[in-house]
Design a protein around this motif. Structure first.
Motif, PDB file in Angstrom:
ATOM      1  N   ASN A 170      50.404  37.311  43.578  1.00 27.30           N
ATOM      2  CA  ASN A 170      50.423  36.932  45.360  1.00 27.30           C
ATOM      3  C   ASN A 170      50.230  37.929  46.454  1.00 27.30           C
ATOM      4  O   ASN A 170      51.077  38.121  47.455  1.00 27.30           O
ATOM      5  N   THR A 171      49.580  39.391  46.483  1.00 29.74           N
ATOM      6  CA  THR A 171      49.204  40.221  48.069  1.00 29.74           C
ATOM      7  C   THR A 171      48.004  40.004  47.781  1.00 29.74           C
ATOM      8  O   THR A 171      46.970  38.912  47.347  1.00 29.74           O
TER       9      THR A 171
ATOM     10  N   GLU B  98      58.745  41.328  60.089  1.00 36.94           N
ATOM     11  CA  GLU B  98      57.985  40.204  59.434  1.00 36.94           C
ATOM     12  C   GLU B  98      57.465  40.717  58.507  1.00 36.94           C
ATOM     13  O   GLU B  98      57.181  39.691  57.371  1.00 36.94           O
ATOM     14  N   GLU B 101      60.237  39.942  55.613  1.00 35.87           N
ATOM     15  CA  GLU B 101      60.011  38.637  55.131  1.00 35.87           C
ATOM     16  C   GLU B 101      58.423  38.397  53.652  1.00 35.87           C
ATOM     17  O   GLU B 101      58.813  37.986  53.128  1.00 35.87           O
ATOM     18  N   GLU B 102      57.559  38.780  54.672  1.00 36.63           N
ATOM     19  CA  GLU B 102      56.571  38.510  54.077  1.00 36.63           C
ATOM     20  C   GLU B 102      56.218  39.021  52.832  1.00 36.63           C
ATOM     21  O   GLU B 102      56.061  38.534  50.936  1.00 36.63           O
ATOM     22  N   ASN B 104      59.230  40.021  50.872  1.00 40.08           N
ATOM     23  CA  ASN B 104      59.739  39.840  50.048  1.00 40.08           C
ATOM     24  C   ASN B 104      59.815  37.821  49.226  1.00 40.08           C
ATOM     25  O   ASN B 104      60.161  37.693  48.079  1.00 40.08           O
ATOM     26  N   LYS B 105      58.605  37.954  50.657  1.00 37.74           N
ATOM     27  CA  LYS B 105      58.379  36.250  49.598  1.00 37.74           C
ATOM     28  C   LYS B 105      57.279  36.274  48.697  1.00 37.74           C
ATOM     29  O   LYS B 105      57.337  35.353  47.155  1.00 37.74           O
ATOM     30  N   ILE B 106      57.159  37.559  48.090  1.00 40.80           N
ATOM     31  CA  ILE B 106      56.088  38.082  47.482  1.00 40.80           C
ATOM     32  C   ILE B 106      56.607  38.751  46.171  1.00 40.80           C
ATOM     33  O   ILE B 106      56.355  37.973  44.972  1.00 40.80           O
ATOM     34  N   GLY B 108      59.755  37.741  45.665  1.00 41.22           N
ATOM     35  CA  GLY B 108      60.712  36.639  45.154  1.00 41.22           C
ATOM     36  C   GLY B 108      59.937  35.801  44.201  1.00 41.22           C
ATOM     37  O   GLY B 108      60.422  34.463  43.550  1.00 41.22           O
ATOM     38  N   LYS B 109      58.608  36.027  44.278  1.00 39.56           N
ATOM     39  CA  LYS B 109      58.374  34.828  43.520  1.00 39.56           C
ATOM     40  C   LYS B 109      58.324  35.413  42.220  1.00 39.56           C
ATOM     41  O   LYS B 109      57.792  34.746  40.969  1.00 39.56           O
ATOM     42  N   LYS B 113      63.852  40.740  44.870  1.00 38.50           N
ATOM     43  CA  LYS B 113      64.451  41.292  45.845  1.00 38.50           C
ATOM     44  C   LYS B 113      64.133  42.477  46.715  1.00 38.50           C
ATOM     45  O   LYS B 113      65.075  43.481  46.271  1.00 38.50           O
TER      46      LYS B 113
END
Lengths: 182, 298
Positions: A170-171, B98, B101-102, B104-106, B108-109, B113
């Motif tokens: 996902n990176t 920011e 946040e990005e 944590n999106k990664i 989170g998958k 966290k």
């Protein structure tokens, strides 16, 4: 701005110049910071690359970047010899964080496949095993000093290693890795 | 009881696990419970993810720090690069929400966290601040018996100081490593090239001869000024240069001296009574003379 007269200087290709600045900015270097460099040379006075005698050490790298000389960095590998020591960041009177420029140039170069092979090897090891540096014979070395053959890291933990690989997919590696992510 | 998450990195568990043994030994003797960071990875090293993408770097570091956060512990590391990479990533995410946040999106998958509450210590700052010199002295079995130590703090242990929550008061005149060596009976004088880089790392990979010459320049001044009997490093990469590379240089006839080298964790393990076969069992430059001198003490 109207200057009122022609001056006899070398004109930089403005579009080319702006294009490189944009690339660097996107790669993490503040262009506002880069433009604040006064070429005082304090970074050069502390840079291990300069002391070791590399052709392109930090002051020259900053200078070339401010002149938009993108091609130089694709031909010369000096930025990959930077120790990431951050002496330049610590000492810069303009606080431009020169090391962030090194990283930004590396990021731009990487996308042009202008990187040393150990970066590719390290990255591949990182993805596959969880460790960038894996020197053969580690099981014996660990045993010799009374430790289990495998460390409790991703190397010795398959479930976490798989999860880690999923995370890396996902990176940006999904787009730029010079090897398949599977 | 104190608890700490032991972050191993790459070189310590896979190339010089005698440092890992020593860190475990010392923390155990100091009454600190070691929490394993199961599934931790490379920090990631500066030459890989940080050189490719800022968010990718932070995600890689946050993976490791999130493991510590889940176990509600801070992190300790014996490697300067790990210390630098983790702390710089932590600093970037703190300054730029920011990015966090990005990241944590990664994370989170895969159900992870990163909160940003973990503190990343290097080995000697943890000893210096959390344990303290006086407490350390109480746990010592042997003295260094005035052994002259040539200290190498390690670049990443000092700079960029903004990213570090623990550090020497003057990062261009560090004293903590030297104070620890002296607390256990050694002598650790200042020398003029003390701040110079050992050359291990990217420079060594790109230009080995130049980086070896950089080290020889530093060390020849050190020998001239303080004539050390032992090199003591605050970073595992520096140890690879001072020990493993030194042995290669000696073999190749590039140097005419042979001075044993240890990581600060190994030094403390030895004076606390660890078996040398484990604490410094992978040293390449002969170290028996130092062991004898240490054991001949108190």
């Amino acid at each position: 701005m109207e200057t009122g007269r022609e001056t006899n200087v070398i004109k930089l290709d403005e579009e080319f110049f702006k294009e490189f600045e944009k690339e660097l900015q996107e790669a993490g270097m503040s262009i506002k910071d880069l433009r604040s460099c006064i070429q005082c040379g304090k970074c050069a006075g502390t840079c291990p690359m300069a002391l070791a005698g590399l052709e392109f050490f930090i002051k020259k790298i900053v200078h070339a970047a401010t002149l938009g000389l993108r091609e130089i960095f694709l031909d010369d590998s000096s930025v990959w010899g930077c120790q990431s020591c951050n002496r330049c960041v610590e000492i810069c009177p303009m606080e431009i964080k020169p090391y962030e420029l090194i990283q930004a140039i590396r990021r731009v170069s990487f996308r042009e496949y202008a990187m040393p092979s150990n970066t590719i090897d390290g990255l591949q090891n990182y993805y596959k095993l969880g460790h960038a540096v894996v020197v053969k014979g580690y099981e014996n070395r660990r045993k010799k000093v009374g430790l289990p053959e495998l460390p409790p890291t991703a190397l010795g933990n398959e479930e976490m290693r798989k999860k880690f690989q999923e995370m890396l997919k996902n990176t940006v590696l999904a787009e730029v890795a010079p090897f398949p992510l599977d | 009881m104190r608890k700490i998450g032991l972050f191993l990195g790459c070189n310590i568990p896979l190339r010089r696990p005698d440092i890992e043994y020593s860190m475990r030994y010392v923390l155990n003797k100091l009454g600190v419970e070691i929490v394993e960071l199961d599934g931790a990875t490379c920090c990631p090293a500066f030459g890989i993810m940080p050189s490719i993408d800022l968010v990718g770097w932070c995600a890689g570091s946050a993976w490791n720090m999130a493991i510590a956060e889940e176990k509600e512990v801070d992190i300790i590391t014996g490697c300067g690069s790990c210390y630098g990479s983790l702390n710089e990533a932590r600093y970037h995410m703190e300054k730029h929400p920011e990015i966090k946040e990005e990241v944590n999106k990664i994370l989170g998958k895969v159900g992870k966290k990163y909160e940003g509450v973990v503190k990343v210590w290097n080995f000697y700052n943890y000893i210096y601040e959390e344990i303290g010199i006086e407490e350390l002295k109480k746990k010592i079995k042997y003295s260094l018996n005035d052994i002259v130590c040539g200290t190498q703090v390690g670049c990443h242990n000092l700079w960029p100081s903004k990213a570090y929550t623990s550090n020497d008061d003057n990062v261009f005149k560090p004293t903590r490593m030297r104070e620890i060596c002296e607390a256990v009976g050694g002598k650790a004088p200042w020398y003029s090239t003390i701040l110079d880089c050992c050359g291990m790392g990217a420079l060594g990979s790109l230009a080995k001869e130049k980086s070896w010459a950089l080290w020889r320049r530093k060390v020849s001044k050190m020998i001239e000024e303080i004539n050390p009997e032992l090199f003591v490093t605050g970073c595992s990469s520096c140890l690879l240069r001072y020990d493993n590379d030194q042995a290669q240089m000696k073999k190749g006839g590039l140097i005419d001296f042979e001075i044993p080298a240890v990581h600060i964790a190994q030094l403390l393990a030895l004076v606390m009574g660890a078996e040398p076969e484990k604490a410094v069992g992978l040293a390449e430059v002969p170290i028996d003379g130092i062991i004898t001198k240490i054991k001949g003490g108190k």
